[in-house]
Design a protein around this motif. Structure first.
Motif, PDB file in Angstrom:
ATOM      1  N   GLU A  52      -6.094 -25.424  39.400  1.00  0.00           N
ATOM      2  CA  GLU A  52      -5.553 -24.914  38.134  1.00  0.00           C
ATOM      3  C   GLU A  52      -6.588 -25.031  37.015  1.00  0.00           C
ATOM      4  OE1 GLU A  52      -4.317 -27.404  39.961  1.00  0.00           O
ATOM      5  OE2 GLU A  52      -2.124 -27.373  39.968  1.00  0.00           O
ATOM      6  N   TYR A  55      -9.445 -22.605  37.601  1.00  0.00           N
ATOM      7  CA  TYR A  55      -9.144 -21.228  37.225  1.00  0.00           C
ATOM      8  C   TYR A  55      -9.119 -21.062  35.703  1.00  0.00           C
ATOM      9  CZ  TYR A  55      -7.443 -16.602  36.708  1.00  0.00           C
ATOM     10  OH  TYR A  55      -7.364 -15.298  36.335  1.00  0.00           O
ATOM     11  N   ALA A  59     -11.374 -18.561  33.626  1.00  0.00           N
ATOM     12  CA  ALA A  59     -10.776 -17.545  32.750  1.00  0.00           C
ATOM     13  C   ALA A  59     -11.334 -17.664  31.331  1.00  0.00           C
ATOM     14  CB  ALA A  59      -9.257 -17.677  32.747  1.00  0.00           C
ATOM     15  N   PRO A  90      -2.647 -13.500  34.960  1.00  0.00           N
ATOM     16  CA  PRO A  90      -2.281 -13.410  36.380  1.00  0.00           C
ATOM     17  C   PRO A  90      -2.082 -14.762  37.053  1.00  0.00           C
ATOM     18  CG  PRO A  90      -4.183 -12.029  35.929  1.00  0.00           C
ATOM     19  CD  PRO A  90      -3.944 -12.862  34.708  1.00  0.00           C
ATOM     20  N   ALA A  91      -2.834 -15.770  36.653  1.00  0.00           N
ATOM     21  CA  ALA A  91      -2.804 -17.043  37.370  1.00  0.00           C
ATOM     22  C   ALA A  91      -1.642 -17.930  36.975  1.00  0.00           C
ATOM     23  CB  ALA A  91      -4.110 -17.788  37.163  1.00  0.00           C
ATOM     24  N   LEU A  94       1.321 -17.858  38.979  1.00  0.00           N
ATOM     25  CA  LEU A  94       1.045 -18.241  40.363  1.00  0.00           C
ATOM     26  C   LEU A  94       0.936 -19.749  40.552  1.00  0.00           C
ATOM     27  CD1 LEU A  94      -1.625 -15.531  41.268  1.00  0.00           C
ATOM     28  CD2 LEU A  94       0.805 -15.531  41.854  1.00  0.00           C
ATOM     29  N   LEU A 108      -4.916 -18.225  45.157  1.00  0.00           N
ATOM     30  CA  LEU A 108      -4.786 -18.132  43.700  1.00  0.00           C
ATOM     31  C   LEU A 108      -5.926 -17.296  43.122  1.00  0.00           C
ATOM     32  CD1 LEU A 108      -3.536 -19.156  40.942  1.00  0.00           C
ATOM     33  CD2 LEU A 108      -5.248 -20.973  41.083  1.00  0.00           C
ATOM     34  N   VAL A 111      -5.579 -13.416  44.447  1.00  0.00           N
ATOM     35  CA  VAL A 111      -4.474 -12.653  43.852  1.00  0.00           C
ATOM     36  C   VAL A 111      -4.683 -12.464  42.353  1.00  0.00           C
ATOM     37  CG1 VAL A 111      -1.985 -12.657  43.379  1.00  0.00           C
ATOM     38  CG2 VAL A 111      -2.827 -13.312  45.641  1.00  0.00           C
ATOM     39  N   SER A 112      -5.091 -13.512  41.662  1.00  0.00           N
ATOM     40  CA  SER A 112      -5.257 -13.390  40.212  1.00  0.00           C
ATOM     41  C   SER A 112      -6.362 -12.407  39.859  1.00  0.00           C
ATOM     42  CB  SER A 112      -5.504 -14.750  39.570  1.00  0.00           C
ATOM     43  OG  SER A 112      -6.608 -15.387  40.131  1.00  0.00           O
ATOM     44  N   HIS A 113      -7.439 -12.374  40.630  1.00  0.00           N
ATOM     45  CA  HIS A 113      -8.507 -11.413  40.349  1.00  0.00           C
ATOM     46  C   HIS A 113      -8.088  -9.984  40.701  1.00  0.00           C
ATOM     47  CE1 HIS A 113     -11.184 -14.805  39.714  1.00  0.00           C
ATOM     48  NE2 HIS A 113     -11.993 -13.950  39.137  1.00  0.00           N
ATOM     49  N   VAL A 115      -5.096  -8.794  40.532  1.00  0.00           N
ATOM     50  CA  VAL A 115      -4.130  -8.367  39.518  1.00  0.00           C
ATOM     51  C   VAL A 115      -4.816  -8.158  38.160  1.00  0.00           C
ATOM     52  CG1 VAL A 115      -2.084  -9.116  38.232  1.00  0.00           C
ATOM     53  CG2 VAL A 115      -2.177  -9.420  40.708  1.00  0.00           C
ATOM     54  N   MET A 116      -5.848  -8.915  37.889  1.00  0.00           N
ATOM     55  CA  MET A 116      -6.529  -8.862  36.589  1.00  0.00           C
ATOM     56  C   MET A 116      -7.084  -7.477  36.272  1.00  0.00           C
ATOM     57  SD  MET A 116      -9.780 -11.180  35.492  1.00  0.00           S
ATOM     58  CE  MET A 116      -8.956 -12.643  36.064  1.00  0.00           C
TER      59      MET A 116
END
Length: 136
Positions: A52, A55, A59, A90-91, A94, A108, A111-113, A115-116
């Motif tokens: 966490e 990320y 970010a 996005p994160a 999640l 994590l 998926v977050s990248h 979606v970003m």
């Protein structure tokens, strides 16, 4: 005879696409450069041990790079901060999946990248004139 000063549609979308690419490059430049600086001064965070925090740090680094470039390009604070928020958006939803073991740290990040990028595109389409170079 009437003349118009608006750019041709193809040129407008070309500017839009170029700006999208520039923002992605600035985002990755911030992520890599500031990430290396963090590691060099001993502030690096472990991807495996603290996903966490890792990320959120990444970010922030992406946001700094992109915000700097957006300000150079003449964007105001509202669209700049909006785009920075997309780096985090996005994160955060999640994280509970990470905490419950449904997703691991690699998931994590992936998926977050994934979606970003569409979220960035949606934000840019929302302000099409600005990002197509017509509002500067």
């Amino acid at each position: 005879m009437t003349t118009t000063t608006t750019p041709r549609t193809g040129r407008r979308w070309g500017r839009f696409a170029l700006h999208y690419l520039e923002m992605i490059i600035a985002m990755f430049a911030g992520m890599f450069a500031l990430g290396m600086l963090q590691s060099a001064v001993g502030l690096g965070v472990s991807h495996a041990e603290q996903p966490e925090l890792w990320y959120l740090s990444m970010a922030l680094n992406m946001s700094i790079g992109m915000a700097a470039w957006m300000r150079v390009r003449g964007h105001g604070w509202a669209p700049t901060l909006e785009m920075c928020a997309i780096m985090f958006a996005p994160a955060v939803p999640l994280f509970p999946l990470l905490w419950t073991g449904v997703m691991d740290a690699d998931g994590l990040m992936l998926v977050s990248h994934v979606v970003m990028f569409p979220l960035m595109l949606v934000a840019m389409l929302r302000r099409l004139d600005e990002y197509a170079g017509c509002a500067h």
